[in-house]
Enzyme design. Structure first.
Site, PDB file in Angstrom:
ATOM      1  N   ASP A  67       0.816  -1.208   0.000  1.00 59.47           N
ATOM      2  CA  ASP A  67       0.000   0.000   0.000  1.00 59.47           C
ATOM      3  C   ASP A  67       0.854   1.264   0.000  1.00 59.47           C
ATOM      4  O   ASP A  67       2.082   1.213   0.183  1.00 59.47           O
ATOM      5  CB  ASP A  67      -0.966   0.014   1.201  1.00 59.47           C
ATOM      6  CG  ASP A  67      -0.294  -0.403   2.507  1.00 59.47           C
ATOM      7  OD1 ASP A  67       0.952  -0.352   2.589  1.00 59.47           O
ATOM      8  OD2 ASP A  67      -1.015  -0.782   3.444  1.00 59.47           O
ATOM      9  N   ASN A 136      -7.713  -3.246  14.243  1.00 58.97           N
ATOM     10  CA  ASN A 136      -9.089  -3.526  13.792  1.00 58.97           C
ATOM     11  C   ASN A 136      -9.142  -4.688  12.798  1.00 58.97           C
ATOM     12  O   ASN A 136     -10.160  -4.926  12.174  1.00 58.97           O
ATOM     13  CB  ASN A 136      -9.700  -2.267  13.165  1.00 58.97           C
ATOM     14  CG  ASN A 136      -8.925  -1.792  11.933  1.00 58.97           C
ATOM     15  OD1 ASN A 136      -7.983  -2.440  11.501  1.00 58.97           O
ATOM     16  ND2 ASN A 136      -9.334  -0.666  11.379  1.00 58.97           N
ATOM     17  N   HIS A 138      -7.302  -4.962  10.056  1.00 58.93           N
ATOM     18  CA  HIS A 138      -7.002  -4.672   8.654  1.00 58.93           C
ATOM     19  C   HIS A 138      -5.725  -5.374   8.201  1.00 58.93           C
ATOM     20  O   HIS A 138      -4.825  -5.639   8.985  1.00 58.93           O
ATOM     21  CB  HIS A 138      -7.002  -3.166   8.348  1.00 58.93           C
ATOM     22  CG  HIS A 138      -5.844  -2.389   8.869  1.00 58.93           C
ATOM     23  ND1 HIS A 138      -5.930  -1.038   9.140  1.00 58.93           N
ATOM     24  CD2 HIS A 138      -4.571  -2.733   9.171  1.00 58.93           C
ATOM     25  CE1 HIS A 138      -4.752  -0.622   9.554  1.00 58.93           C
ATOM     26  NE2 HIS A 138      -3.925  -1.617   9.590  1.00 58.93           N
ATOM     27  N   GLU A 143      -9.712  -1.982   5.325  1.00 58.13           N
ATOM     28  CA  GLU A 143     -10.376  -1.754   6.604  1.00 58.13           C
ATOM     29  C   GLU A 143     -11.600  -2.674   6.739  1.00 58.13           C
ATOM     30  O   GLU A 143     -12.061  -3.247   5.748  1.00 58.13           O
ATOM     31  CB  GLU A 143     -10.817  -0.290   6.689  1.00 58.13           C
ATOM     32  CG  GLU A 143      -9.661   0.727   6.556  1.00 58.13           C
ATOM     33  CD  GLU A 143      -8.788   0.837   7.809  1.00 58.13           C
ATOM     34  OE1 GLU A 143      -8.675  -0.132   8.570  1.00 58.13           O
ATOM     35  OE2 GLU A 143      -8.193   1.927   8.012  1.00 58.13           O
TER      36      GLU A 143
HETATM   37  P1  PGA Z   1       2.069  -1.690  12.599  1.00 57.11           P
HETATM   38  O1  PGA Z   1       0.852  -1.698  11.597  1.00 57.11           O
HETATM   39  O2  PGA Z   1       3.039  -2.667  12.041  1.00 57.11           O
HETATM   40  O3  PGA Z   1       2.604  -0.288  12.555  1.00 57.11           O
HETATM   41  O4  PGA Z   1       1.529  -2.096  13.917  1.00 57.11           O
HETATM   42  C1  PGA Z   1       0.358  -2.926  11.163  1.00 57.11           C
HETATM   43  C2  PGA Z   1      -0.795  -2.654  10.239  1.00 57.11           C
HETATM   44  O5  PGA Z   1      -1.476  -1.641  10.438  1.00 57.11           O
HETATM   45  O6  PGA Z   1      -1.012  -3.470   9.335  1.00 57.11           O
END
Ligand code: PGA
Length: 245
Positions: A67, A136, A138, A143
């Protein structure tokens, strides 16, 4: 899903690096899917250390990132383009033209989304995709509520996601509101998936992933339908979970 339990972030990063380096060393042309955020930082550090010490070469590897934020320039330290260059690509011998991220500054986003999926397919699909998980549920920036059949698309980021990522920006207002992300079906098309999970802030998400139902309300749950997923999770991430081995 195969779960590897590790003690802490460092061990998670080392184990993940071992899995990737083992595949890279086989020397076959390979498409590696990469992620950004806090989780894979240690993995990239371990890959760089190994490259420097042992000379593991990435000349035959092509990478695709999950992304990118919409609207940040490549030289913006918060763009994922910058993150990847700074955290990995500038420190290993991968040719720059073999590293792909979705373009968050495209003139035509629909075209960019289609182009990204087409490119992955044309180059043979992703052999191994590294993933993190959001609190959450994702994966990438997919999302809750994202259709499982989604391909690469533009998303509006949830407030909780923007807040979680605000630590990298000056203020919450500076966090982009939109991103371009590989879709859930794009991720599921990967031949193999390596999900890294560390820290107590991910314990709820791990609990839901391992014990909850498969639902678009919790995007990572789709991984249970994939035949080759390995989760490397540390003790804090597994603190709310009964894992039977
Ligand atoms: P993080 O994010 O590695 O910064 O915890 C993980 C994600 O949001 O997929």
């Amino acid at each position: 899903m195969n779960i590897i339990q590790v003690t802490d972030y460092k061990e998670m990063s080392q184990k993940a690096a071992e899995v990737i380096i083992h595949k890279v060393k086989q020397g076959n042309r390979m498409n590696l899917g990469l992620a950004t955020g806090g989780t894979p930082k240690g993995l990239y550090e371990a890959m760089i250390e190994d490259h420097q010490k042992n000379g593991t070469s990435y000349q035959h590897v092509t990478t695709f990132n999950l992304d990118e934020y919409i609207g940040l320039k490549e030289q913006d330290p918060n763009s994922y383009y910058y993150y990847m260059a700074d955290s990995l690509f500038n420190h290993i011998d991968i040719p720059k033209f073999q590293t792909y991220l979705p373009n968050g500054l495209a003139d035509d986003y629909n075209h960019e989304c289609e182009h990204y999926d087409r490119l992955i397919k044309a180059l043979g699909g992703i052999d191994l995709q590294v993933l993190g998980i959001g609190q959450n549920g994702h994966i990438g920036f997919n999302e809750p509520g994202t259709p499982f059949q989604s391909s690469t698309h533009i998303v509006t980021l949830e407030e909780s996601t923007r807040e979680a990522n605000a630590r990298y920006f000056n203020t919450l207002d500076d966090v982009p509101t939109h991103a371009i992300t590989m879709g859930i079906s794009s991720i599921m098309n990967s031949k193999e998936i390596l999900l890294l999970v560390s820290g107590e802030e991910k314990a709820d998400a791990m609990q839901k992933l391992l014990h909850g139902e498969i639902s678009e309300d919790f995007p990572a749950s789709v991984l249970k339908r994939h035949s080759h997923v390995t989760i490397i999770a540390d003790q804090k991430a597994l603190s709310g979970v009964l894992v039977s081995l």
